[in-house]
Enzyme design. Structure first.
Site, PDB file in Angstrom:
ATOM      1  N   GLN A   1     -14.913 -17.720  -6.244  1.00 13.19           N
ATOM      2  CA  GLN A   1     -14.726 -16.485  -5.483  1.00 13.19           C
ATOM      3  C   GLN A   1     -14.742 -16.697  -3.969  1.00 13.19           C
ATOM      4  O   GLN A   1     -14.280 -15.833  -3.228  1.00 13.19           O
ATOM      5  CB  GLN A   1     -15.781 -15.455  -5.892  1.00 13.19           C
ATOM      6  CG  GLN A   1     -15.609 -15.005  -7.341  1.00 13.19           C
ATOM      7  CD  GLN A   1     -16.675 -14.019  -7.789  1.00 13.19           C
ATOM      8  OE1 GLN A   1     -17.737 -14.412  -8.226  1.00 13.19           O
ATOM      9  NE2 GLN A   1     -16.401 -12.738  -7.662  1.00 13.19           N
TER      10      GLN A   1
ATOM     11  N   ARG B   1     -28.029 -18.115  -3.600  1.00 13.69           N
ATOM     12  CA  ARG B   1     -27.534 -18.487  -4.922  1.00 13.69           C
ATOM     13  C   ARG B   1     -26.026 -18.740  -4.834  1.00 13.69           C
ATOM     14  O   ARG B   1     -25.259 -17.830  -4.510  1.00 13.69           O
ATOM     15  CB  ARG B   1     -27.816 -17.367  -5.940  1.00 13.69           C
ATOM     16  CG  ARG B   1     -27.201 -17.633  -7.293  1.00 13.69           C
ATOM     17  CD  ARG B   1     -27.560 -16.579  -8.348  1.00 13.69           C
ATOM     18  NE  ARG B   1     -26.900 -16.903  -9.600  1.00 13.69           N
ATOM     19  CZ  ARG B   1     -25.963 -16.152 -10.191  1.00 13.69           C
ATOM     20  NH1 ARG B   1     -25.608 -14.999  -9.692  1.00 13.69           N
ATOM     21  NH2 ARG B   1     -25.388 -16.560 -11.309  1.00 13.69           N
TER      22      ARG B   1
ATOM     23  N   HIS C   1     -20.113 -20.876 -13.222  1.00 14.12           N
ATOM     24  CA  HIS C   1     -19.744 -19.485 -12.937  1.00 14.12           C
ATOM     25  C   HIS C   1     -18.244 -19.347 -13.202  1.00 14.12           C
ATOM     26  O   HIS C   1     -17.452 -19.042 -12.308  1.00 14.12           O
ATOM     27  CB  HIS C   1     -20.129 -19.089 -11.518  1.00 14.12           C
ATOM     28  CG  HIS C   1     -20.236 -17.604 -11.287  1.00 14.12           C
ATOM     29  ND1 HIS C   1     -21.374 -17.000 -10.784  1.00 14.12           N
ATOM     30  CD2 HIS C   1     -19.352 -16.603 -11.489  1.00 14.12           C
ATOM     31  CE1 HIS C   1     -21.168 -15.683 -10.685  1.00 14.12           C
ATOM     32  NE2 HIS C   1     -19.932 -15.422 -11.099  1.00 14.12           N
TER      33      HIS C   1
ATOM     34  N   GLU D   1     -23.594 -15.265 -16.920  1.00 10.70           N
ATOM     35  CA  GLU D   1     -22.999 -14.210 -17.741  1.00 10.70           C
ATOM     36  C   GLU D   1     -22.120 -14.728 -18.874  1.00 10.70           C
ATOM     37  O   GLU D   1     -20.918 -14.426 -18.922  1.00 10.70           O
ATOM     38  CB  GLU D   1     -22.182 -13.251 -16.874  1.00 10.70           C
ATOM     39  CG  GLU D   1     -22.974 -12.578 -15.783  1.00 10.70           C
ATOM     40  CD  GLU D   1     -22.201 -11.448 -15.106  1.00 10.70           C
ATOM     41  OE1 GLU D   1     -21.010 -11.265 -15.406  1.00 10.70           O
ATOM     42  OE2 GLU D   1     -22.800 -10.745 -14.281  1.00 10.70           O
TER      43      GLU D   1
ATOM     44  N   ASN E   1     -28.184 -10.260 -14.291  1.00 11.59           N
ATOM     45  CA  ASN E   1     -27.207  -9.568 -13.440  1.00 11.59           C
ATOM     46  C   ASN E   1     -27.022  -8.181 -14.016  1.00 11.59           C
ATOM     47  O   ASN E   1     -26.720  -8.048 -15.209  1.00 11.59           O
ATOM     48  CB  ASN E   1     -25.838 -10.254 -13.471  1.00 11.59           C
ATOM     49  CG  ASN E   1     -25.845 -11.609 -12.793  1.00 11.59           C
ATOM     50  OD1 ASN E   1     -26.837 -12.014 -12.193  1.00 11.59           O
ATOM     51  ND2 ASN E   1     -24.723 -12.307 -12.898  1.00 11.59           N
TER      52      ASN E   1
ATOM     53  N   TYR F   1     -25.479  -4.078 -13.035  1.00 13.64           N
ATOM     54  CA  TYR F   1     -24.818  -3.196 -12.071  1.00 13.64           C
ATOM     55  C   TYR F   1     -24.807  -1.747 -12.510  1.00 13.64           C
ATOM     56  O   TYR F   1     -24.716  -0.849 -11.684  1.00 13.64           O
ATOM     57  CB  TYR F   1     -23.360  -3.646 -11.873  1.00 13.64           C
ATOM     58  CG  TYR F   1     -23.203  -4.979 -11.181  1.00 13.64           C
ATOM     59  CD1 TYR F   1     -23.262  -6.171 -11.896  1.00 13.64           C
ATOM     60  CD2 TYR F   1     -23.007  -5.041  -9.808  1.00 13.64           C
ATOM     61  CE1 TYR F   1     -23.124  -7.391 -11.258  1.00 13.64           C
ATOM     62  CE2 TYR F   1     -22.854  -6.266  -9.157  1.00 13.64           C
ATOM     63  CZ  TYR F   1     -22.912  -7.436  -9.885  1.00 13.64           C
ATOM     64  OH  TYR F   1     -22.772  -8.641  -9.248  1.00 13.64           O
TER      65      TYR F   1
ATOM     66  N   GLU G   1     -28.061 -10.942  -9.579  1.00 16.69           N
ATOM     67  CA  GLU G   1     -26.963 -10.172  -8.971  1.00 16.69           C
ATOM     68  C   GLU G   1     -27.208  -8.690  -9.155  1.00 16.69           C
ATOM     69  O   GLU G   1     -27.642  -8.256 -10.226  1.00 16.69           O
ATOM     70  CB  GLU G   1     -25.603 -10.465  -9.644  1.00 16.69           C
ATOM     71  CG  GLU G   1     -24.974 -11.775  -9.298  1.00 16.69           C
ATOM     72  CD  GLU G   1     -23.638 -11.981 -10.018  1.00 16.69           C
ATOM     73  OE1 GLU G   1     -22.970 -10.983 -10.342  1.00 16.69           O
ATOM     74  OE2 GLU G   1     -23.302 -13.142 -10.262  1.00 16.69           O
TER      75      GLU G   1
ATOM     76  N   GLU H   1     -12.536 -10.893  -6.139  1.00 11.88           N
ATOM     77  CA  GLU H   1     -13.180 -10.161  -7.232  1.00 11.88           C
ATOM     78  C   GLU H   1     -12.325 -10.278  -8.514  1.00 11.88           C
ATOM     79  O   GLU H   1     -11.823  -9.309  -9.059  1.00 11.88           O
ATOM     80  CB  GLU H   1     -13.422  -8.706  -6.813  1.00 11.88           C
ATOM     81  CG  GLU H   1     -14.052  -7.794  -7.854  1.00 11.88           C
ATOM     82  CD  GLU H   1     -15.347  -8.282  -8.494  1.00 11.88           C
ATOM     83  OE1 GLU H   1     -16.041  -9.137  -7.907  1.00 11.88           O
ATOM     84  OE2 GLU H   1     -15.657  -7.799  -9.584  1.00 11.88           O
TER      85      GLU H   1
HETATM   86  C1  GBH Z   1     -20.513 -10.090 -12.030  1.00 11.78           C
HETATM   87  O1  GBH Z   1     -20.033  -9.669 -13.256  1.00 11.78           O
HETATM   88  C2  GBH Z   1     -20.028 -11.494 -11.744  1.00 11.78           C
HETATM   89  O2  GBH Z   1     -21.031 -12.430 -12.042  1.00 11.78           O
HETATM   90  C3  GBH Z   1     -19.525 -11.675 -10.353  1.00 11.78           C
HETATM   91  O3  GBH Z   1     -18.812 -12.869 -10.290  1.00 11.78           O
HETATM   92  C4  GBH Z   1     -18.703 -10.484  -9.950  1.00 11.78           C
HETATM   93  O4  GBH Z   1     -18.093 -10.647  -8.706  1.00 11.78           O
HETATM   94  C5  GBH Z   1     -19.622  -9.288  -9.917  1.00 11.78           C
HETATM   95  O5  GBH Z   1     -20.198  -9.097 -11.153  1.00 11.78           O
HETATM   96  C6  GBH Z   1     -18.928  -7.983  -9.553  1.00 11.78           C
HETATM   97  O6  GBH Z   1     -18.006  -7.633 -10.542  1.00 11.78           O
HETATM   98  O7  GBH Z   1     -11.894  -5.459 -15.159  1.00 11.78           O
HETATM   99  O8  GBH Z   1     -12.477  -3.227 -15.904  1.00 11.78           O
HETATM  100  O9  GBH Z   1     -12.213  -5.031 -17.500  1.00 11.78           O
HETATM  101  C7  GBH Z   1     -20.409  -8.353 -13.616  1.00 11.78           C
HETATM  102  C8  GBH Z   1     -19.867  -7.973 -14.971  1.00 11.78           C
HETATM  103  C9  GBH Z   1     -17.842  -8.024 -16.134  1.00 11.78           C
HETATM  104  C10 GBH Z   1     -18.166  -6.375 -14.520  1.00 11.78           C
HETATM  105  C11 GBH Z   1     -16.363  -7.789 -16.084  1.00 11.78           C
HETATM  106  C12 GBH Z   1     -16.686  -6.119 -14.463  1.00 11.78           C
HETATM  107  C13 GBH Z   1     -14.619  -6.282 -15.653  1.00 11.78           C
HETATM  108  C14 GBH Z   1     -14.302  -4.911 -16.048  1.00 11.78           C
HETATM  109  N1  GBH Z   1     -18.439  -7.739 -14.867  1.00 11.78           N
HETATM  110  N2  GBH Z   1     -16.082  -6.428 -15.724  1.00 11.78           N
HETATM  111  S1  GBH Z   1     -12.588  -4.647 -16.172  1.00 11.78           S
END
Ligand code: GBH
Length: 492
Positions: free
Chosen positions: A28, A86, A131, A176, A317, A319, A385, A437
């Site tokens: 990334q 990290r 990753h 993940e 992680n 969100y 995260e 992203e």
């Molecule tokens: C993390 O994943 C990652 O570890 C990191 O690299 C990333 O930048 C960060 O979150 C923010 O996204 O495209 O609608 O199908 C978090 C889990 C899994 C959330 C994949 C987004 C894609 C949804 N992610 N998901 S979609």
């Protein structure tokens, strides 16, 4: 999770030894995709596909150019006041073919220099080995579906420990694996772009769990004198029963948690094996599908003994959250999600963000931390995260939503420590700076620092959230001053 105080922000300090950090990952940010002997990764392949799979046909060829910007990256970390950074190692940068036959010294020089610069500035590295950027050569032999990758990963991990380990106090094997297995091997959303929703994710997970256990044991056998802590980072949304008084919904939320976090954590943090409810669900569905054996593979007794307990902390992680209703899946095709018998959704009244999947639910993080504490016998937890995105055209004024998000989420972490006695030991904000992203390219900015992707120099500039985070770290918690820039409420 029934939390009477969930609408209230509290003041208070974190434990004196609490670790504050920020996180990134190699693909990334690094760029330098074919420089100095680096091999191709599956994300190089995936982003270079025609027709393009990524927003505006973007890729990580240059990204934030971190491969050439060690001092810039360390400078913004230092300005934030974090004590940890990290980052992840690009496997094909150090082993272009994935295996030990060719070692790319230039790759190790980069990570060596990064660690030197970090330590010179009082910042400790937390290093992730995987990753998502698998060497393409290893995908060519089947990727994580090929059982041989457990040993090949172990060789790579061993080499990284040997080369960098004298200066690293925290290692993370995998970031993940749920995302790797489901989005990468199940539904063709992420690299390597395999569509096999009923089989490949289970096979890939099986190899990853063994690979993790091998690397953990290798560290403990060969490098324990360096005394690092080593573990895995798992991701899950917090599963909330649609109706907490309906038994089927409570069970469904638990099944969801077991199929996401438990898929990996049950073996590693409990007994070396998959959760009973996964074995039951996948076994029954497989039988109903006329298969002679379960699509969920099995571990031998020897493997179970080798896998269980291979952790020093729980890397998390998280969100967002998700609502779960218990409902039998009527589909008959083999499918990891169908195997769960859970209907999931995010209610329309939840706040939104630039990332469609990321609905801020701060109290869900406290619920999740409590779930981990109860389920896995109170492990030390590092939130590796947590963060929120803003739009492509957003700039430095990110108080709403980013400061609002961090304030509310980190406040829930404080409640989990103070009220629930959860052993949270550290918190890493995602991300240090705007970056690639994944399939959304550069259209979703997660950074505490703004990166100008129009400028070849990729300058980094602190956003308002960086200043806010810095003050939080300085005080080591929340004084009423942290609440002063309150804008819209996410806490509803
Ligand atoms: C993390 O994943 C990652 O570890 C990191 O690299 C990333 O930048 C960060 O979150 C923010 O996204 O495209 O609608 O199908 C978090 C889990 C899994 C959330 C994949 C987004 C894609 C949804 N992610 N998901 S979609």
């Amino acid at each position: 999770f029934n939390d009477p105080e969930r609408d209230t922000l509290i003041t208070g300090k974190f434990p004196a030894d609490f670790i504050w950090g920020s996180a990134t990952s190699a693909y990334q940010i690094e760029g330098g995709w074919d420089e100095d002997g680096k091999g191709m990764s599956i994300w190089d392949t995936f982003t270079h596909q025609d027709p393009p799979r990524i927003y505006n046909a973007q890729n990580g060829d240059l990204a934030c150019d971190s491969y050439h910007k060690i001092s810039d990256d360390v400078a913004i970390l230092k300005n934030l006041g974090v004590s940890y950074y990290r980052f992840s190692i690009s496997w094909p940068r150090v082993l272009p073919n994935g295996t030990l036959d060719v070692i790319n010294e230039a790759g190790f020089t980069y990570y060596d220099n990064l660690i030197t610069e970090l330590l010179a500035n009082g910042i400790e590295p937390m290093v992730t080995l995987y990753h998502w950027d698998l060497p393409q050569t290893l995908q060519d032999i089947g990727g994580w579906e090929n059982d041989d990758l457990a040993d090949i990963f172990n060789d790579y991990a061993d080499l990284c420990f040997q080369r960098l380990g004298s200066r690293v106090k925290y290692w993370i094997t995998f970031n993940e694996p749920y995302v790797v297995c489901w989005l990468g091997y199940g539904i063709n959303v992420f690299a390597p772009g395999i569509y096999s929703p009923g089989y490949a994710p289970y096979r890939a997970a099986h190899t990853i769990i063994k690979a993790h256990a091998k690397a953990y044991n290798t560290y403990k056998e060969k490098y324990s004198s360096w005394g690092a802590k080593i573990s895995i980072t798992l991701s899950t949304d917090f599963g909330i029963p649609e109706n907490p008084d309906r038994e089927e919904d409570v069970a469904a939320a638990d099944r969801y948690m077991q199929f996401t976090a438990g898929w990996f954590a049950h073996a590693i943090f409990k007994n070396g094996d998959y959760p009973d409810v996964m074995k039951w669900q996948v076994g029954n569905k497989s039988e109903a599908q006329g298969l002679s054996e379960s699509r969920l593979p099995t571990f031998t007794e020897e493997e179970k003994a080798y896998i269980r307990g291979t952790y020093d902390f729980f890397g998390l992680n998280s969100y967002t959250s998700t609502v779960c209703r218990g409902e039998e899946n009527q589909g008959t095709d083999p499918n990891y999600e169908g195997d769960q018998d859970v209907t999931r959704y995010q209610p329309g009244e939840w706040p939104t963000s630039t990332s469609g999947w990321l609905k801020p639910v701060p109290w869900g993080l406290r619920g999740l931390l409590n779930w981990i504490k109860d389920e896995y016998n109170d492990p030390d937890i590092f939130i590796t995260e947590n963060g929120i995105s803003t739009a492509e055209d957003s700039q430095l004024d990110d108080s709403d939503p980013r400061i609002t998000f961090y304030r509310a989420y980190i406040n829930e972490v404080l409640k989990a420590i103070m009220y629930d006695d959860v052993s949270v030991k550290g918190y890493f904000a995602w991300s240090l700076m705007d970056n690639f992203e994944w399939t959304s390219g550069y259209s979703q900015r997660f950074g505490l620092h703004y990166v100008d992707f129009e400028d070849d120099d990729r300058p980094r500039t602190a956003k308002e959230s960086a200043q806010w985070f810095k003050e939080l770290i300085e005080y080591n918690g929340f004084s009423s001053a942290n609440f002063s820039s309150q804008s819209i409420s996410l806490i509803s």
